[in-house]
Design a protein around this motif. Sequence first.
Motif, PDB file in Angstrom:
ATOM      1  N   ARG A  96       0.828  -1.216   0.000  1.00 45.17           N
ATOM      2  CA  ARG A  96       0.000   0.000   0.000  1.00 45.17           C
ATOM      3  C   ARG A  96       0.858   1.260   0.000  1.00 45.17           C
ATOM      4  NH1 ARG A  96      -3.033  -3.085   3.813  1.00 45.17           N
ATOM      5  NH2 ARG A  96      -2.022  -1.932   5.509  1.00 45.17           N
ATOM      6  N   ASP A  97       1.934   1.258   0.770  1.00 43.62           N
ATOM      7  CA  ASP A  97       2.826   2.424   0.786  1.00 43.62           C
ATOM      8  C   ASP A  97       3.490   2.634  -0.576  1.00 43.62           C
ATOM      9  OD1 ASP A  97       2.159   2.703   3.424  1.00 43.62           O
ATOM     10  OD2 ASP A  97       3.965   1.735   4.198  1.00 43.62           O
ATOM     11  N   ALA A  98       3.872   1.548  -1.250  1.00 46.40           N
ATOM     12  CA  ALA A  98       4.488   1.672  -2.572  1.00 46.40           C
ATOM     13  C   ALA A  98       3.507   2.256  -3.582  1.00 46.40           C
ATOM     14  CB  ALA A  98       5.003   0.316  -3.037  1.00 46.40           C
ATOM     15  N   VAL A  99       2.276   1.781  -3.543  1.00 47.51           N
ATOM     16  CA  VAL A  99       1.263   2.299  -4.476  1.00 47.51           C
ATOM     17  C   VAL A  99       0.990   3.775  -4.202  1.00 47.51           C
ATOM     18  CG1 VAL A  99      -1.148   2.088  -5.177  1.00 47.51           C
ATOM     19  CG2 VAL A  99       0.229   0.033  -4.846  1.00 47.51           C
ATOM     20  N   ALA A 100       0.935   4.142  -2.920  1.00 46.98           N
ATOM     21  CA  ALA A 100       0.690   5.552  -2.579  1.00 46.98           C
ATOM     22  C   ALA A 100       1.832   6.444  -3.050  1.00 46.98           C
ATOM     23  CB  ALA A 100       0.494   5.686  -1.067  1.00 46.98           C
ATOM     24  N   ALA A 101       3.076   5.988  -2.914  1.00 52.68           N
ATOM     25  CA  ALA A 101       4.224   6.791  -3.353  1.00 52.68           C
ATOM     26  C   ALA A 101       4.228   6.980  -4.864  1.00 52.68           C
ATOM     27  CB  ALA A 101       5.526   6.130  -2.895  1.00 52.68           C
ATOM     28  N   VAL A 102       3.910   5.937  -5.602  1.00 49.44           N
ATOM     29  CA  VAL A 102       3.900   6.033  -7.065  1.00 49.44           C
ATOM     30  C   VAL A 102       2.758   6.929  -7.541  1.00 49.44           C
ATOM     31  CG1 VAL A 102       3.540   4.697  -9.171  1.00 49.44           C
ATOM     32  CG2 VAL A 102       5.066   3.837  -7.402  1.00 49.44           C
ATOM     33  N   THR A 103       1.601   6.803  -6.910  1.00 50.79           N
ATOM     34  CA  THR A 103       0.463   7.637  -7.296  1.00 50.79           C
ATOM     35  C   THR A 103       0.737   9.110  -7.009  1.00 50.79           C
ATOM     36  OG1 THR A 103      -1.006   5.778  -6.807  1.00 50.79           O
ATOM     37  CG2 THR A 103      -2.013   7.946  -7.027  1.00 50.79           C
ATOM     38  N   ALA A 104       1.380   9.389  -5.873  1.00 50.87           N
ATOM     39  CA  ALA A 104       1.706  10.783  -5.548  1.00 50.87           C
ATOM     40  C   ALA A 104       2.717  11.372  -6.515  1.00 50.87           C
ATOM     41  CB  ALA A 104       2.244  10.862  -4.119  1.00 50.87           C
ATOM     42  N   ALA A 105       3.564  10.537  -7.107  1.00 52.55           N
ATOM     43  CA  ALA A 105       4.565  11.023  -8.071  1.00 52.55           C
ATOM     44  C   ALA A 105       3.999  11.194  -9.473  1.00 52.55           C
ATOM     45  CB  ALA A 105       5.753  10.064  -8.115  1.00 52.55           C
TER      46      ALA A 105
END
Length: 338
Positions: A96-105
């Motif tokens: 979930r943290d990885a998906v959130a970081a990619v979406t924010a970028a």
Amino acid sequence: MDVRSRRRRGVLVAVLVASLAAGGCSAADGTDEAGSAAGAADAGAAPPPARAGVPGEAGAPGPAGAGAPDLRVDQRSIIYTGTMLVRVDDVDKAARDAVAAVTAAGGFVGGDQRSSVDADARAELSLRVPAARFTGIVDELAKLGRQERREIRTEDVTEETVDLDARIATQRARVDSGRKLLARATTISDLVSLEGELAKREADLASLEAKKRRLADLTALSTITLTLLGRDVSTADESTDLGFMTGLRGGWKVFLSSMTLLLTVLGALLPWLVVLGVPLAALLVLLRRRRRRNPPAAPVGAPPPPPVGGPQPPQVSGPQPPQVSGPQPPVPATRSAP
């Protein structure tokens, strides 16, 4: 007085004309100098600085020669691809943290495969991120846990992109000329042949444009394949090790998998056993009780069974007739009456 005044007027006019001519020459010279200075400034102007954020990009400008190629990274088409293996405590939270970081970028998730079983907890994510944020996202994903493997690959497709642009421009010109010829066609045979040729040229142009869009997508968005593993999950490299502990871990995993499969099958069959097994068992119990109450009848002509616990028939005692051994006399055959 008239002669003198005329001379003075002539001298003033000559001086005025000379001054105007000198001013015009100086103005022309200034204009030429300004134009030459502007041209020199345009020719010697430094190229714009390189973009920041692109991985591996240098900030130095390209060479000043007019015919030298432009070696700046921001002017090249580069495909970045990354593969990472990170070991974490909680696979779902890290995913979930990885998906959130990619979406924010500004990126998105291209693929997501997860397994939440404790013995084999893992997640494999295919992440698409902007090329300018590639290095930052890779470093951020490495902080999710303990990074065990990282592999970054680059592919320079600048020449292929330039070649595609030239081929697309040429093909568009061919399509335009085909349309003009089709508009001037006068016979049916010319019309049919020109339509076929134009359709072929348009199909080739569409294929080239599709390749260009594919290259543009790969260069604009980089791909990161992230594999997240639990603390006790072994990788493919670890599974090739030998030893007692390796065999014990493998046997325990097989045992847990077998028990899981057995319980799954039992859970699937339990409703059928309850629905069909209980009535069948009750029917078997009733049949047994009925057989005990109504024993089967004896066949006709069979002697009655001896009474249980009653008097036994008397046994005849005395001399038994001797048994004759040897050849027996033939028994005369009986003839039947006519």
